[in-house]
Design a protein around this motif. Structure first.
Motif, PDB file in Angstrom:
ATOM      1  N   ALA A 159       1.178  -1.051  -0.062  1.00 47.30           N
ATOM      2  CA  ALA A 159      -0.268   0.098  -0.029  1.00 47.30           C
ATOM      3  C   ALA A 159       0.851   1.298  -0.043  1.00 47.30           C
ATOM      4  O   ALA A 159       0.090   2.386   0.569  1.00 47.30           O
ATOM      5  CB  ALA A 159      -0.544   0.167   1.227  1.00 47.30           C
ATOM      6  N   HIS A 215       2.585   4.982  -1.753  1.00 47.45           N
ATOM      7  CA  HIS A 215       1.692   5.926  -2.018  1.00 47.45           C
ATOM      8  C   HIS A 215       2.948   6.847  -2.054  1.00 47.45           C
ATOM      9  O   HIS A 215       3.073   6.836  -1.223  1.00 47.45           O
ATOM     10  CB  HIS A 215       0.864   6.254  -1.469  1.00 47.45           C
ATOM     11  CG  HIS A 215       0.064   6.788  -0.130  1.00 47.45           C
ATOM     12  ND1 HIS A 215       0.451   5.368   1.263  1.00 47.45           N
ATOM     13  CD2 HIS A 215       1.035   7.492   0.600  1.00 47.45           C
ATOM     14  CE1 HIS A 215       0.200   6.316   2.742  1.00 47.45           C
ATOM     15  NE2 HIS A 215       0.455   7.384   2.170  1.00 47.45           N
ATOM     16  N   ASN A 224      -3.485  11.399  -6.871  1.00 52.24           N
ATOM     17  CA  ASN A 224      -2.288  10.516  -6.875  1.00 52.24           C
ATOM     18  C   ASN A 224      -1.116  10.088  -7.966  1.00 52.24           C
ATOM     19  O   ASN A 224      -1.305  10.522  -8.990  1.00 52.24           O
ATOM     20  CB  ASN A 224      -3.154   8.713  -6.716  1.00 52.24           C
ATOM     21  CG  ASN A 224      -4.222   9.264  -5.752  1.00 52.24           C
ATOM     22  OD1 ASN A 224      -4.231   9.436  -5.280  1.00 52.24           O
ATOM     23  ND2 ASN A 224      -5.789   9.344  -6.260  1.00 52.24           N
ATOM     24  N   GLY A 279       1.306   3.930  -6.722  1.00 49.86           N
ATOM     25  CA  GLY A 279       0.552   3.755  -5.364  1.00 49.86           C
ATOM     26  C   GLY A 279       1.294   1.926  -5.658  1.00 49.86           C
ATOM     27  O   GLY A 279       1.266   1.981  -7.197  1.00 49.86           O
ATOM     28  N   LEU A 319      -3.647  -1.303  -3.543  1.00 51.44           N
ATOM     29  CA  LEU A 319      -4.680   0.776  -3.552  1.00 51.44           C
ATOM     30  C   LEU A 319      -4.979   0.371  -4.705  1.00 51.44           C
ATOM     31  O   LEU A 319      -6.078   1.296  -5.039  1.00 51.44           O
ATOM     32  CB  LEU A 319      -3.707   2.076  -3.844  1.00 51.44           C
ATOM     33  CG  LEU A 319      -2.133   1.787  -2.544  1.00 51.44           C
ATOM     34  CD1 LEU A 319      -2.065   3.416  -2.765  1.00 51.44           C
ATOM     35  CD2 LEU A 319      -3.191   1.763  -1.151  1.00 51.44           C
ATOM     36  N   GLN A 326      -8.680   0.901   1.273  1.00 51.26           N
ATOM     37  CA  GLN A 326      -8.029   1.002   0.278  1.00 51.26           C
ATOM     38  C   GLN A 326      -7.352   0.768  -0.417  1.00 51.26           C
ATOM     39  O   GLN A 326      -6.731   1.275  -1.769  1.00 51.26           O
ATOM     40  CB  GLN A 326      -6.756   1.115   1.786  1.00 51.26           C
ATOM     41  CG  GLN A 326      -5.974  -0.915   1.879  1.00 51.26           C
ATOM     42  CD  GLN A 326      -4.791  -0.800   2.136  1.00 51.26           C
ATOM     43  OE1 GLN A 326      -4.275   0.298   2.835  1.00 51.26           O
ATOM     44  NE2 GLN A 326      -4.228  -2.354   1.944  1.00 51.26           N
ATOM     45  N   ASN A 327      -8.534  -0.747  -0.994  1.00 53.82           N
ATOM     46  CA  ASN A 327      -7.599  -1.199  -1.805  1.00 53.82           C
ATOM     47  C   ASN A 327      -8.887  -0.157  -3.140  1.00 53.82           C
ATOM     48  O   ASN A 327      -8.793  -0.645  -4.507  1.00 53.82           O
ATOM     49  CB  ASN A 327      -8.843  -2.425  -2.611  1.00 53.82           C
ATOM     50  CG  ASN A 327     -10.437  -2.492  -2.310  1.00 53.82           C
ATOM     51  OD1 ASN A 327     -10.644  -1.730  -1.587  1.00 53.82           O
ATOM     52  ND2 ASN A 327     -10.045  -3.741  -2.239  1.00 53.82           N
ATOM     53  N   TRP A 340      -7.862   2.957  -3.647  1.00 59.78           N
ATOM     54  CA  TRP A 340      -7.429   4.065  -3.334  1.00 59.78           C
ATOM     55  C   TRP A 340      -7.440   4.446  -4.855  1.00 59.78           C
ATOM     56  O   TRP A 340      -7.420   5.965  -5.410  1.00 59.78           O
ATOM     57  CB  TRP A 340      -6.390   3.851  -2.879  1.00 59.78           C
ATOM     58  CG  TRP A 340      -5.812   5.668  -2.388  1.00 59.78           C
ATOM     59  CD1 TRP A 340      -5.007   6.962  -2.583  1.00 59.78           C
ATOM     60  CD2 TRP A 340      -6.670   7.073  -1.191  1.00 59.78           C
ATOM     61  NE1 TRP A 340      -4.593   7.487  -2.721  1.00 59.78           N
ATOM     62  CE2 TRP A 340      -5.564   7.855  -1.602  1.00 59.78           C
ATOM     63  CE3 TRP A 340      -7.702   6.555  -0.222  1.00 59.78           C
ATOM     64  CZ2 TRP A 340      -5.898   8.833  -1.119  1.00 59.78           C
ATOM     65  CZ3 TRP A 340      -7.609   7.400   0.425  1.00 59.78           C
ATOM     66  CH2 TRP A 340      -6.482   9.126   0.207  1.00 59.78           C
TER      67      TRP A 340
END
Length: 293
Positions: A75, A77, A172, A175, A179, A193-194, A196
């Motif tokens: 995760a 980022h 973003n 990542g 994510l 979070q998956n 994102w």
């Protein structure tokens, strides 16, 4: 279009009170005001004010330049975000049947083509920091392109009429795979979070890659209107609500007070340029020239 429609502060990156930063490896505010950098094992970055697409009316931009690569596993980022105070958004009428959709527009340039993602958080939502996710595409490398995204309204949850967080917008930059495995919320839903960076192909946490942005506008309605340019002084005052820097002036007092010991000093009679959003913290840079006895 009405003045005051753009809820973004410093959208054309003119205000840069902190100055440019190199060797950035941790989260914080760097470069142009009001944009917070967030990072987890994402390499080393230079964050600075740079030139913008002057032909479109923008002379400045915010540049993120990765100078050494990061590790994008799990995760991990890298992203930056802009927070909008809740009380500045009540005119969108969210939480009512008259709620309005919102349009986010911005100018972007990148050394990489591909798909980028934007994540929005509604901090007053009753499902705990509900979010939505959107994508945009950069078609040509090193070329300024305008992007427009419609952010879904919320008819169920109003913004609190206070100085807390309202809408937070994340751009973003890179990542890890954890994510990107879910399904993005296209309407307001619980965060995971998956969800994102679903659809993200940008991988900017690689040495030498650069990402520029300017002309950010967030307004009610489904149409992106012409950018709302503000004077330098007006934009500076808006930024100073959250951070301001006092520079020394020859033969002038900045602070009055006294030193009690090597550990404690007391100051008084400092006037803030504008009312700040919250109780401030103070950081001294350099040394003071003391007068009196």
């Amino acid at each position: 279009p009405a003045a005051g429609r753009n809820k973004i502060i410093n959208g054309e990156m003119k205000i840069n009170q902190r100055g440019d930063s190199t060797g950035v490896t941790s989260q914080g505010y760097y470069g142009p005001d009001r944009y917070q950098f967030k990072i987890s094992s994402g390499g080393t970055w230079t964050i600075q004010q740079d030139s913008g697409p002057a032909s479109e009316g923008f002379t400045k931009s915010l540049l993120y330049h990765c100078t050494s690569s990061g590790t994008m596993t799990g995760a991990n980022h890298v992203y930056f975000r802009h927070k909008i105070e809740a009380q500045n958004l009540t005119d969108w009428k969210w939480g009512t049947a008259q709620a309005e959709d919102v349009t986010l527009s911005f100018w972007v340039k990148s050394t990489e083509t591909g798909t980028g993602t934007i994540t929005c958080f509604h901090y007053d939502h009753d499902t705990n920091d509900a979010n939505t996710g959107y994508t945009y595409t950069i078609s040509a490398a090193n070329t300024w392109e305008k992007k427009t995204i419609t952010i879904a309204k919320s008819t169920d949850n109003p913004f609190d009429d206070n100085n807390g967080g309202g809408l937070v917008i994340y751009w973003n930059l890179d990542g890890g795979p954890d994510l990107k495995t879910g399904t993005a919320n296209t309407s307001w839903g619980a965060w995971n979070q998956n969800k994102w960076m679903v659809g993200q192909t940008f991988a900017h946490a690689t040495a030498g890659r650069k990402f520029w942005i300017t002309g950010i506008q967030c307004e009610a309605g489904t149409t992106a209107t012409d950018f709302e340019h503000r004077t330098y002084g007006d934009e500076l005052r808006r930024c100073q609500r959250y951070y301001h820097r006092t520079e020394p002036i020859a033969n002038a007092f900045i602070l009055e007070g006294y030193i009690q010991s090597n550990t404690y000093s007391y100051t008084q009679n400092y006037t803030y340029p504008v009312q700040m959003r919250d109780k401030p913290s103070v950081t001294k840079t350099g040394s003071f020239s003391e007068q009196g006895s």
